[in-house]
Design an enzyme around this catalytic site. Sequence first.
Site, PDB file in Angstrom:
ATOM      1  CD  GLU A   1      -1.673  -2.139   2.115  1.00 16.60           C
ATOM      2  OE1 GLU A   1      -2.918  -2.947   1.536  1.00 16.60           O
ATOM      3  OE2 GLU A   1      -1.030  -2.280   2.361  1.00 16.60           O
ATOM      4  CB  THR A   2       1.548   3.990  -2.359  1.00 14.98           C
ATOM      5  OG1 THR A   2       2.478   3.403  -2.283  1.00 14.98           O
ATOM      6  CG2 THR A   2       1.903   5.316  -1.629  1.00 14.98           C
TER       7      THR A   2
END
Length: 281
Positions: A51-52
């Site tokens: 995830e970002t």
Amino acid sequence: MSGVGEARAFRQVDVFTAEPLLGNPVAVVHEADGLNDEQMQAFARWTNLSETTFLLAPQDPAADYRLRIFTPTTELPFAGHPTLGSAHAWLEAGGVPAGDRLVQECGVGLVELRRERGRLAFAAPDLIRSGPVEEGLVQRIVSALGIARDDVLDIAWADNGPGWVGLRMESAAAVLALEPSYGELPVDVGVVGPHPEGSECAVEVRAFVPHAAGITEDPVTGSLNASLAQWLAGDVLPASYVAAQGTAIGRRGRIYVETAEDGTIWVGGDTLSTISGRVTL
């Protein structure tokens, strides 16, 4: 996307570990207002982390900030380790909560966070899907995991956003022995099994995520541990406990689950920044 964009503050935060490089990293872009969906997704694809996230000004006056969460392939309404890592980054950058607790706005609504004993923890959001899994889907899952149907003690939908199916096995050793055929998994699956009594951690957890995160196994997963606790804590599992995750892939994640007197399940862990600087998008 074209041309040279604006430089923004950036942090990469290791989550669910007190030691660098043993948890689950999340990339966090500060002051991300002005970025469009294409730019956010492109950067998440480039970081290639599970995830970002992007910190933005809140739209809900009850929130301290708004968070958007992207995997390399899609946006998620909620995820646990990005919630903790992004809160850590926001606070480290000088953010001050308006109230006693931090309030994050994201796709599932408002999520409360607290800091106790030096650890951030989030209040588990409500499940959006629970209950029995249709037997045809169960058979496809166990086949992809390479186990027999009788090896599964219990299985249920435990979805708080990413789409989890939870599966319970007889032991942590059985969980660690799994060697899935990832391409055959029809959904993202979280597996849990108990460690022997007296062990440091009550359970071992693994998250197989070829669909939601675009990777094979997620190192340490807050949303999954939250939904497993909502499914099992206080019944099959203690009301409060410590879970281990990431062991099978060389990490040492520790997730602290606590059931409050009002029934709220808090999911917490240590967080630390491993990279800080600026990123041009």
